[in-house]
Enzyme design. Structure first.
Site, PDB file in Angstrom:
ATOM      1  NE  ARG A 136      -2.625   1.058   3.454  1.00  0.00           N
ATOM      2  CZ  ARG A 136      -3.374   0.852   4.526  1.00  0.00           C
ATOM      3  NH1 ARG A 136      -4.662   0.535   4.396  1.00  0.00           N
ATOM      4  NH2 ARG A 136      -2.871   0.953   5.733  1.00  0.00           N
ATOM      5  CE  LYS A 146      -2.590   4.582   7.211  1.00  0.00           C
ATOM      6  NZ  LYS A 146      -4.040   4.618   7.442  1.00  0.00           N
ATOM      7  CD  GLU A 152     -11.678   6.568   4.178  1.00  0.00           C
ATOM      8  OE1 GLU A 152     -11.340   5.639   4.920  1.00  0.00           O
ATOM      9  OE2 GLU A 152     -10.917   7.052   3.317  1.00  0.00           O
TER      10      GLU A 152
HETATM   11  C1  LIG Z   1      -5.199   4.016   7.625  1.00  0.00           C
HETATM   12  C2  LIG Z   1      -6.556   4.434   7.194  1.00  0.00           C
HETATM   13  C3  LIG Z   1      -7.665   3.571   7.279  1.00  0.00           C
HETATM   14  C4  LIG Z   1      -7.585   2.200   7.882  1.00  0.00           C
HETATM   15  O1  LIG Z   1      -6.749   1.348   7.173  1.00  0.00           O
HETATM   16  P1  LIG Z   1      -6.201   0.017   7.863  1.00  0.00           P
HETATM   17  O2  LIG Z   1      -5.283  -0.545   6.853  1.00  0.00           O
HETATM   18  O3  LIG Z   1      -7.370  -0.849   8.110  1.00  0.00           O
HETATM   19  O4  LIG Z   1      -5.533   0.445   9.115  1.00  0.00           O
HETATM   20  C5  LIG Z   1      -8.880   4.018   6.788  1.00  0.00           C
HETATM   21  N1  LIG Z   1      -9.027   5.259   6.276  1.00  0.00           N
HETATM   22  C6  LIG Z   1      -7.991   6.111   6.190  1.00  0.00           C
HETATM   23  C7  LIG Z   1      -8.222   7.455   5.625  1.00  0.00           C
HETATM   24  C8  LIG Z   1      -6.739   5.725   6.648  1.00  0.00           C
HETATM   25  O5  LIG Z   1      -5.720   6.593   6.563  1.00  0.00           O
END
Ligand SMILES: *Cc1c(COP(=O)(O)O)cnc(C)c1O
Length: 340
Positions: free
Chosen positions: A82, A185, A221
């Site tokens: 990722r 991210k 989200e």
């Molecule tokens: C990190 C993150 C998540 C959760 O991702 P995981 O891999 O399950 O920890 C969800 N939304 C955003 C915006 C994130 O930065």
């Protein structure tokens, strides 16, 4: 701090200094040697691209001390893949999967005394971070990068037990743009969401459920977590190009299939919330945070998901199964754990 003084069960989700962090620099077109340091600081040029133009990407994953005493890192390679996507999204240098994995393992092992004991509900949070370091005032990608990994022990997310909370919908802010960086991210998305999150907290909500930024018709989200719901025994979760593909969500989708549930990744119109029997936010920090009620601040509509204030049976089962795999209490048929 001496680890014998740490009260593992009451640790917050915060930063506690550990012994060593691990670093690697990219310059002259290549990654250099892996270095270990006890310094918590980085010496950074004031014109670095990360500081001015947001060239930074990060990850968040956890290591656990299992029932058998072994150390497990959950979904290490998935996180490695990722951050490559996030780096490419900001035109940063992709970190080779092997380098990412090696550095995370070294950071965990060098701080082994900070891995919370089995049974405390606590874990060792791993935070990989990549930043552009070239001094440059013109807007373009950095030539040099620093990749570092630090770890810090974090307490159990639900200190008062696994209880649903209220969240809200607002059209006042967008976290990301329709063709923006939502699926990466990166810090910029967080900067854009902090104000909305603070306003929601002030109103007594645990998070904002953002809508799709283009039409504001569909669920996107939940701040720093993905959203899923249970409807007619199916696991439903938004398909959207503006959400971050949560690895916890991906894991739950597989566990749901293993439990014999149908999984639907698709647009979820806001009104469909009237028909769901369970809902939760999901991410590495909390695994799953059940939702009792979703209030639409603009229309005044309230979607009551859990009138009895209890987490739903399927959310609870998904949560328990995932936790059991992380802790080595249950078999790991999909090979999600890296055992050190
Ligand atoms: C990190 C993150 C998540 C959760 O991702 P995981 O891999 O399950 O920890 C969800 N939304 C955003 C915006 C994130 O930065």
């Amino acid at each position: 701090m001496n680890e014998t003084q740490i009260d593992w069960s009451s640790l917050p989700f915060g930063y506690l200094k550990t012994d060593i962090n691990v670093r690697c620099r990219f310059s002259n077109g290549q990654w250099g040697p892996i270095e270990e340091t006890d310094s918590e600081f980085i010496n950074l040029h004031m014109a670095a691209t990360s500081l001015h133009y947001g060239q930074e990407a990060f990850e968040g994953l956890k290591a656990f001390r299992g029932k058998d005493g072994k150390i497990r890192i959950f979904r290490l390679e998935e996180n490695a893949r990722r951050i490559i996507e996030s780096a490419k999204g900001l035109l940063m240098e992709p970190i080779p999967v092997e380098l990412f994995c090696e550095m995370c393992k070294r950071a965990v092992l060098a701080n082994e005394r900070f891995i919370p004991p089995y049974g405390t509900g606590a874990s060792l949070y791993i935070r990989p971070l990549e930043i552009g370091t070239s001094a440059q005032v013109g807007v373009k990608a950095s030539a040099d990068y620093l990749f570092l990994v630090f770890v810090t022990p974090v307490g159990p997310y639900f200190k008062e037990g696994f209880r649903p909370t209220k969240i809200c919908i607002t059209r006042k802010y967008d976290r990301v743009a329709p063709k923006g960086t939502g699926r990466f991210k990166v810090g910029g998305n967080y900067a854009a969401s902090i104000k909305a999150g603070a306003e929601a907290h002030a109103l007594g909500y645990s998070a904002v459920l953002f809508l799709d930024p283009k039409e504001k018709k569909y669920l996107d989200e939940c701040g720093p977590a993905n959203f899923f719901a249970i409807k007619d025994g199916k696991y439903i979760t938004p398909a959207s190009e503006s959400i971050l593909p949560s690895i916890t969500n991906k894991t739950f989708m597989q566990i749901a299939r293993d439990m014999g549930l149908e999984v639907e990744e698709r647009h979820i119109p806001i009104e469909e919330l009237e028909t769901v029997s369970e809902a939760a936010a999901c991410g590495t920090a909390a695994v799953a945070s059940p939702i009792s009620e979703i209030d639409d601040l603009d229309t005044g509509k309230k979607y009551i998901i859990a009138p009895d204030g209890q987490p739903g049976p399927i959310t609870t089962e998904l949560y328990n199964r995932l936790r059991a795999i992380q802790l080595g209490e249950a078999p790991d048929p999909h090979g999600w754990n890296t055992i050190l």
